[in-house]
Structure formats: structure tokens, C-alpha cells
Design a protein around this motif. Sequence first.
Motif, short mmCIF file in Angstrom:
data_model
loop_
_atom_site.label_atom_id
_atom_site.label_comp_id
_atom_site.label_asym_id
_atom_site.label_seq_id
_atom_site.Cartn_x
_atom_site.Cartn_y
_atom_site.Cartn_z
N ILE A 1 -6.01 1.63 3.25
CA ILE A 1 -5.62 2.57 4.31
C ILE A 1 -4.34 3.28 3.93
CG2 ILE A 1 -5.06 2.80 6.77
CD1 ILE A 1 -6.58 0.12 7.19
N ASN A 2 -3.36 2.50 3.46
CA ASN A 2 -2.07 3.10 3.07
C ASN A 2 -1.53 2.38 1.83
OD1 ASN A 2 0.49 4.06 2.76
ND2 ASN A 2 1.18 3.55 4.85
N PRO A 3 -1.75 2.96 0.65
CA PRO A 3 -1.35 2.27 -0.59
C PRO A 3 0.16 2.07 -0.70
CG PRO A 3 -2.78 4.15 -1.02
CD PRO A 3 -2.39 4.24 0.41
N SER A 4 0.97 2.85 0.04
CA SER A 4 2.42 2.74 -0.17
C SER A 4 3.09 1.76 0.79
CB SER A 4 3.06 4.12 -0.06
OG SER A 4 2.89 4.59 1.26
N ILE A 5 2.32 1.12 1.69
CA ILE A 5 2.95 0.20 2.66
C ILE A 5 3.38 -1.09 1.94
CG2 ILE A 5 0.71 -0.81 3.38
CD1 ILE A 5 3.52 -0.19 5.85
N PRO A 6 4.65 -1.49 2.07
CA PRO A 6 5.05 -2.73 1.40
C PRO A 6 4.45 -3.96 2.08
CG PRO A 6 6.95 -1.66 2.47
CD PRO A 6 5.76 -0.81 2.74
N ILE A 7 3.86 -4.86 1.29
CA ILE A 7 3.29 -6.09 1.84
C ILE A 7 3.93 -7.28 1.13
CG2 ILE A 7 1.18 -7.44 2.22
CD1 ILE A 7 -0.40 -4.91 2.37
N ILE A 8 4.52 -8.19 1.92
CA ILE A 8 5.11 -9.40 1.34
C ILE A 8 4.20 -10.58 1.66
CG2 ILE A 8 7.11 -10.94 1.31
CD1 ILE A 8 8.84 -8.59 2.15
N ALA A 9 3.70 -11.25 0.62
CA ALA A 9 2.81 -12.38 0.84
C ALA A 9 3.64 -13.63 1.12
CB ALA A 9 1.94 -12.60 -0.38
N GLN A 10 3.11 -14.51 1.99
CA GLN A 10 3.80 -15.78 2.25
C GLN A 10 2.79 -16.90 2.19
OE1 GLN A 10 6.50 -16.12 5.62
NE2 GLN A 10 5.12 -14.65 6.57
N THR A 11 3.11 -17.96 1.50
CA THR A 11 2.25 -19.12 1.60
C THR A 11 3.07 -20.36 1.28
OG1 THR A 11 0.16 -20.09 0.98
CG2 THR A 11 1.35 -18.97 -0.75
N PRO B 1 8.51 -23.29 3.10
CA PRO B 1 9.30 -22.77 4.21
C PRO B 1 10.31 -21.74 3.71
CG PRO B 1 9.41 -25.16 4.07
CD PRO B 1 8.78 -24.69 2.82
N ILE B 2 10.44 -20.66 4.44
CA ILE B 2 11.28 -19.58 3.94
C ILE B 2 12.75 -19.92 4.03
CG2 ILE B 2 9.75 -17.61 4.27
CD1 ILE B 2 10.94 -17.36 7.09
N ASN B 3 13.48 -19.43 3.05
CA ASN B 3 14.93 -19.54 3.09
C ASN B 3 15.41 -18.26 3.78
OD1 ASN B 3 17.56 -18.55 2.01
ND2 ASN B 3 17.58 -20.62 1.16
N LEU B 4 16.14 -18.48 4.89
CA LEU B 4 16.50 -17.36 5.75
C LEU B 4 17.13 -16.19 4.99
CD1 LEU B 4 16.45 -16.52 8.68
CD2 LEU B 4 18.68 -17.58 8.97
N LYS B 5 18.11 -16.54 4.15
CA LYS B 5 18.87 -15.50 3.46
C LYS B 5 17.96 -14.72 2.49
CE LYS B 5 23.40 -15.05 1.33
NZ LYS B 5 23.23 -14.96 -0.12
N GLU B 6 17.21 -15.50 1.69
CA GLU B 6 16.31 -14.84 0.71
C GLU B 6 15.30 -13.97 1.43
OE1 GLU B 6 14.26 -17.73 -1.62
OE2 GLU B 6 16.13 -18.56 -2.41
N PHE B 7 14.79 -14.50 2.55
CA PHE B 7 13.75 -13.83 3.32
C PHE B 7 14.25 -12.46 3.81
CE2 PHE B 7 11.62 -13.57 7.63
CZ PHE B 7 10.36 -13.27 7.13
N ILE B 8 15.44 -12.48 4.45
CA ILE B 8 15.99 -11.24 5.00
C ILE B 8 16.28 -10.26 3.88
CG2 ILE B 8 17.99 -10.27 6.20
CD1 ILE B 8 16.68 -11.81 8.21
N GLU B 9 16.83 -10.78 2.78
CA GLU B 9 17.19 -9.88 1.68
C GLU B 9 15.96 -9.23 1.06
OE1 GLU B 9 19.80 -12.21 -0.72
OE2 GLU B 9 21.52 -11.79 0.59
N LEU B 10 14.88 -10.02 1.01
CA LEU B 10 13.64 -9.48 0.44
C LEU B 10 13.10 -8.34 1.32
CD1 LEU B 10 11.62 -9.87 -1.82
CD2 LEU B 10 10.39 -11.47 -0.37
N ILE B 11 13.12 -8.57 2.62
CA ILE B 11 12.62 -7.53 3.54
C ILE B 11 13.53 -6.30 3.43
CG2 ILE B 11 12.20 -6.93 5.96
CD1 ILE B 11 11.46 -9.80 6.45
N ALA B 12 14.85 -6.58 3.36
CA ALA B 12 15.81 -5.48 3.29
C ALA B 12 15.54 -4.60 2.06
CB ALA B 12 17.23 -6.04 3.23
N LYS B 13 15.13 -5.26 0.97
CA LYS B 13 14.87 -4.52 -0.28
C LYS B 13 13.88 -3.37 -0.02
CE LYS B 13 12.50 -5.93 -4.12
NZ LYS B 13 11.99 -6.99 -4.98
N PHE B 14 12.87 -3.66 0.81
CA PHE B 14 11.86 -2.64 1.08
C PHE B 14 12.27 -1.68 2.19
CE2 PHE B 14 9.44 -6.04 -0.91
CZ PHE B 14 8.78 -5.31 -1.89
N LEU B 15 12.79 -2.27 3.30
CA LEU B 15 13.11 -1.42 4.45
C LEU B 15 14.27 -0.49 4.16
CD1 LEU B 15 12.65 -3.70 7.58
CD2 LEU B 15 11.07 -2.06 6.56
#
Length: 616
Positions: A564-574, A597-611
Motif C-alpha cells: 500500500i505504501n512502500p515508504s512507510i517505516p515498519i519496525i519489527a518486534q519479537t 523485552p524492549i529497552n526503553l531508551k533504545e526503543f525511543i531512539e529507534l522510533i526517533a530515527k524514523f520520525l
Amino acid sequence: MTKDTSLIQEMKYNKVTLSFPEKNEVPFLKQYFSDSLLQFRISFVLVTFLYAFFGLLDPVIVPDFATEIQIIRFYFVVPVLSVVFICSFFSFFERFWQDLLFVSFLVAGAGICIMITLVPENYTYYAGLMLIFSAGYFFIKLRFFFAALAGWITFVVYNVGAIFFSDASNTLILSNDFFYASANLIGMFAAYNIEYYARRDFYLNQQLDEQIAEVDHLNVNLEKIIEVRTKELVLAKDKAEQSDKLKSAFLASMSHEVRTPLNSISGFAELLPTADDDDERIEYVDLIMSNVKDLTALIDDIMDISKIEAGLLELAESEFSLNELMNEIIKSFDTNEFVKTKSLKLIAKNSLSEGNSLIISDKKRLRQILMNLVGNACKFTNEGYIEIGYQLYLNEVYFYVKDTGPGIELDKQKNIFDRFMQSTLTHSPEQQGSGLGLAISKSLVKLFKGEIWVESEIGEGSVFYFNLQFKKGNNSTLTFVKNNNENMEYNWKNKVILVAEDVSNNFLLVKKSLRKTEAELIWAKNGQEAVDEFRKNPNIDLVLMDIRMPIMNGLEATRQIKEINPSIPIIAQTAYAMDGDRERSLSAGCDEYISKPINLKEFIELIAKFLEKQTG
Ligand code: ADP
């Protein structure tokens, strides 16, 4: 009786015109018209016919005025009545029918009044006026008010004609007036009643319809309530049956649990006097002591369960270091003989520095929960690692215990926190337990006002999570709550993140992690929902994709969303970065990968990278 009448409200109407208030008047007039149309037509045909038919008698009765009277009949009255009759076949008739009937009454009445004026000595025409009155009041369905008006106007017309244009004697006029006034009064009375009962019928029917509708509505509601109650009852019954089964299973299991160490204790105690030497005696005593330890642990568990059940267990707060507790737990299992036989790595991931990790809580009970979870992880995992850690969210701390053991089947995950569940599962002898560990942990977590849940994958492992509320320690340099949040001074107020996650508590964790950023979150509970939500919301900026989900997994959902949208950033979690999960998710189109389990700091920074890239 009183109840019946109170259901029907009093009919409101104007006592003179009989009209209802506007709301009821319109539907009543509509119905009155459709109910009256046939009768109106029949009576009009009859009246017109009679009016014309009597014309044949005019030359016989009054030869001198036959022509004038026939002109009145055939040029005025009969045409007017016929036109009104014809009008009744057109749609506009409904709007004007009462006015037209009123005019018809007047024309027919005035016509015969002129005839009476012409031939005052002939009684046939007086009788004719009586016929007009009865037709006007009873047959043609003119409403009471109009009929009365027309009747009395005709009465006046007769008097004007008789007094000024005829030579009728006063006695004759008076005696005729007596009859005409009487006819008018009787007619009014009858017309009033006819219309009143028509209105009453209508009103009662309307009330009846309303009450039937209300009863229908109540019935539907009642059915719904019954349906809900039945479901609740079935659930309660199932629960009762299950708890009954579990209790029996527990008794069977308890007697087995108690008997096993007791058998050993009594067996070796009996053998003790027959031992050959001290070495053998020491061996027997060791065996006895180890069984006593098992038995004591079992009794402790049972005591805990009964205390919790009776509501007697209370938390005892003290200040302690979280990191110390975590390290202690790891150490106690690291030095455990049973664990040493396996190739297991035990890791504590402490997210705070030593000095900062002082909190006030119930250390003994928190240790008990962690020991249960780590104990299980060690018991069921033969190789790989066991990792424990925690993460802070304001005044809450989330713990996790992750292992690379056999995993737990989905349908069993729901039940493992129930008491005595173990006995319904199949285990090797060294994995046998009382089946109380998780039940006790769950009850303890509840005392801490937290929740416990598990995420697990067969063949890969399990992650147990639980959270609890805490107070910061008095002696700590506690700035961590603030620091923790200051690390993520991001503002994503206008950003929309789609979170695909089947476990509600995990979604809650993501929500808590991102609370400060003010990002808007949309929750999809499986891959299919994620794709649907993505289609519905074109303003989504980023997708967090759990890989293992029911209905449609995260890999497939990622493929469809990228189409649908090839440019949408998708972060996989497992939870498991094993078996090439990372590669698989990247090749399905995910842009990044983070393991739970996600590490809060890494998690936020990863999202920030895209947003931030999007905004920047
Ligand atoms: P037990 O005393 O038997 O360990 P628990 O209440 O602690 O009782 O656990 C209930 C059941 O849940 C266990 O018997 C096991 O089947 C399952 N279980 C618990 N933890 C794990 C784990 N880490 N890996 C796999 N299965 C587990």
C-alpha cells in the motif's frame, strides 16, 4: 384497574371544534379522510340522485314554478354536487374536501330554501330541507363544526327568504323554525358524537400502537438481558466446574507431592539403623534432609496460598536495591547444583546504576515472584540463556524473565497462572512441581497492584512479564524517574503510530513507553487488523509490528502494508531473535528490528530515527 387507566393518557382536544393538538390532528385528519371517502361518495351519489329525482315531481306538485325550481335543481345544485363528487377522484381533494362539503351543504340548503320561498304553501319542500339537514349532519361526513355552521346558515337563509320574500304567515314561519331548529340541534348532537367517537377510536388505537411498540421494545431488551445473563451463568458454571476439577486434581497432586518426600523420609529413616558405616548413615541423613527441604517448601507454598486466599497476606515495605536483588537471584541459581548440570547462561540486565536503584517495596515477596519465575525458567530450559531485567515507567517497574526453553502452547498460556494447573500438564519427573508457583506469583503481583502475563513461542522460549508500583527509597540519589524521562524529550504530538500487538499488556507497555512523546497510537490486535487500520488511516507515520500474531502474522502484514505504501517505516518486534527472525522480517520489508523485552531508551531512539527524519 387504576393501573390500566394510568397507562392510557387522557385525550386532549378542543371541546368546541373537537380538534386535537397539532401533533395528533394531522394524522387524525388523514385517517378520517381515508375512512370517510367511500361513505362520502355513496351519500353524495344518493343525495344528488334524490335532488334530481324529485325534479320529476315538480311539474306535478307545483306546475306554476316547475321551471324555476328545475333551474335551481339542474343548473345549480346538481352540477355543484356532481363537480364535488368528481373532485373526490383527484389528489387535491384531501386538502379541500371539508370546505367543498361545507359549500355543498350550503348550496343544497339554499336551493331548497328558495324553493320554499317560491311555494310556501307546499309542505313537500319543507320536508326536503329536513332531508338536507340529515344528509349534511349524518351522511356526507362533514365534520361537526362545519356541519353546524352550514346548518345554522341554512336556517338563517330560510328565515330571510320566508320573512322578506314570501307571503308565509308568521305562525307558519315559527312552526317551521321550531322544526328546523330542532333538526339543527339534533344534527349537531349526532355530528358531535359521531366525530367524537371517531377521534376517540383513533386516539385509543394510537395509544395501543405506542404501548405495543413499548412492549416490543421491552421484550427485545428483556431477550438481550436474558441472553447476557445466560452467558454469564454458563461462564460461572464452567468456572465452577473447572475449579471443582482443579480442586480434585490438586488433592490428587498434593497427596502425591506430600507422599513422595514422606516415603523417602520414612524409608531412609527406617534404613538408618541398618546402615553399614558412617558414610552410608550420612548419605541417608542427607537424603532425608533434602526431602524435608522439599516438603517444607511445599508446605510454605500451601501456607502462602491459604494466606492469600484468606486475605491475610500483607506486604511489608523496606528499602532495598533492585540491582542487588537481581544479582542475588542470578547468583543463587548460578550456584545451584541442578542448574550447573545444564549449559545455561544467566544474565541480569539492570537498567539503573547501583546507587540509583534503591526502592521501597516488599523485597521478600518480590524475590519470591522472581525466584518462582527464574526457577521455572531454569527447570524447563536445558540450553541457551535466561535473562532477567526491569524497566521503569514513572512509579511503576516492569520486570521480565526470559528463557530459551521449550515454550508454552497458546491454549495452555491462559491457564498456567491458575492454581494446581500443573497436574493437567505432562512433564518429565525432574520438571514435576506442585503447580502452585505461578498461581502464588500471580496473587502476589496482585497484592503489588500489578499484572503478570506471558508471551511464549513453542520451541523458542518464554518471556514472563509483571509490573508493580513502587516508592523511591529515602536514601537513594533517586533522580532516575526524572532522568529516565528526560532522556526522551521528544514531542511527537502530531504523529500517528500503528501498533500491531496481540498481547494487551504489551500494547500497554508500548503506550507507557511513548506516553511522554504524546504520539497518537492505534492498536491492531493481529496482522489483518493492522492492514485494515493502515488502509483506513492514511495519516499513519510509523508501524510497530509484532511478528507472531494470530489470524495474520507480522511478516505477511508487513508485506501487505508495504504494497500500500512502500515508504512507510515498519519496525519489527519479537521476543526471539532466533532462527533468522531478523533476516526474515527485513526481507519481508521491515526497516528495522528490535527484540523484546524492549529497552526503553533504545526503543525511543529507534522510533526517533524514523520520525525525526520525516520532520527533519
Ligand atoms: P510448577 O511448580 O509445576 O512449576 P508453576 O505454577 O510454577 O508450577 O508452573 C505451571 C506450569 O507452567 C508448569 O508446570 C509448566 O508447564 C509451565 N511453565 C511455567 N514456566 C515455564 C517456562 N519458563 N517454560 C515452559 N513452561 C513453563
